[in-house]
Design an enzyme around this catalytic site. Structure first.
Site, PDB file in Angstrom:
ATOM      1  N   GLU A  21      46.404  37.213  54.342  1.00  0.00           N
ATOM      2  CA  GLU A  21      46.189  36.852  52.952  1.00  0.00           C
ATOM      3  C   GLU A  21      45.863  35.375  52.801  1.00  0.00           C
ATOM      4  OE1 GLU A  21      48.502  37.074  48.699  1.00  0.00           O
ATOM      5  OE2 GLU A  21      49.526  37.578  50.562  1.00  0.00           O
ATOM      6  N   HIS A  74      44.965  34.308  45.124  1.00  0.00           N
ATOM      7  CA  HIS A  74      45.328  34.906  46.405  1.00  0.00           C
ATOM      8  C   HIS A  74      44.513  36.172  46.617  1.00  0.00           C
ATOM      9  CE1 HIS A  74      48.227  37.273  43.965  1.00  0.00           C
ATOM     10  NE2 HIS A  74      48.278  38.138  44.970  1.00  0.00           N
ATOM     11  N   HIS A  83      44.068  40.105  48.322  1.00  0.00           N
ATOM     12  CA  HIS A  83      44.794  41.319  48.688  1.00  0.00           C
ATOM     13  C   HIS A  83      44.056  41.991  49.845  1.00  0.00           C
ATOM     14  CE1 HIS A  83      47.088  42.194  44.649  1.00  0.00           C
ATOM     15  NE2 HIS A  83      47.585  41.175  45.325  1.00  0.00           N
ATOM     16  N   ASP A 128      53.707  39.109  42.174  1.00  0.00           N
ATOM     17  CA  ASP A 128      52.577  38.327  41.658  1.00  0.00           C
ATOM     18  C   ASP A 128      52.873  37.879  40.221  1.00  0.00           C
ATOM     19  OD1 ASP A 128      51.204  38.786  44.009  1.00  0.00           O
ATOM     20  OD2 ASP A 128      49.865  40.298  43.155  1.00  0.00           O
TER      21      ASP A 128
HETATM   22 ZN    ZN Z   1      49.215  39.948  45.119  1.00  0.00          ZN
END
Ligand code: ZN
Length: 132
Positions: A26, A71, A73, A84
């Site tokens: 990630e 961010h 996924h 989140d």
């Molecule tokens: Zn996330």
């Protein structure tokens, strides 16, 4: 802090490229604006493989001034998880989640409450997107 009117196209392209390069791990960072445009990404050091880890690390960032977060996924869903949403409420007002295949149509921007919001992509001249 000014109202954010969009994200620079180059900055978005940088985010999409970094997300793709980091997959299946990630990519995560904080967003900075200049003159109302998101132009910089403060990359989270040591971003790790699970969504949960990276999000918790974003949570624990010292109080750097940011307008929001980004961010990626490792899958096709750009929906925010519970973690989140908790992180969103602590790190600013605009939160980008990038999902596979990490292209211009596979990202969503959310408010701090987790509502999708339109974030215009602005084709403006920038110096190299700055990695702080
Ligand atoms: Zn996330």
């Amino acid at each position: 802090m000014e109202m954010v009117r969009g994200i620079a196209k180059e900055t978005l392209e940088f985010i999409l490229g970094a997300s793709k390069n980091t997959a299946p791990n990630e990519f995560a960072g904080l967003l900075h604006e200049e003159d109302g445009v998101i132009t910089d990404v403060l990359i989270l050091p040591g971003t790790e493989s699970s969504d949960r880890n990276a999000v918790i690390k974003l949570f624990m960032m010292p109080n750097v001034e940011s307008v929001g977060s980004v961010h990626s996924h490792p899958g096709p869903s750009a929906r925010p998880s519970e973690e989140d949403l908790r992180m969103f409420s602590k790190t600013g007002n605009l939160h980008i989640i990038v999902a596979e295949p990490y292209d211009k149509d596979s990202w969503v921007c959310y408010t701090r409450e987790g509502q999708p919001v339109d974030l215009p992509v602005l084709d403006i001249e920038l110096e190299e997107p700055e990695v702080i």
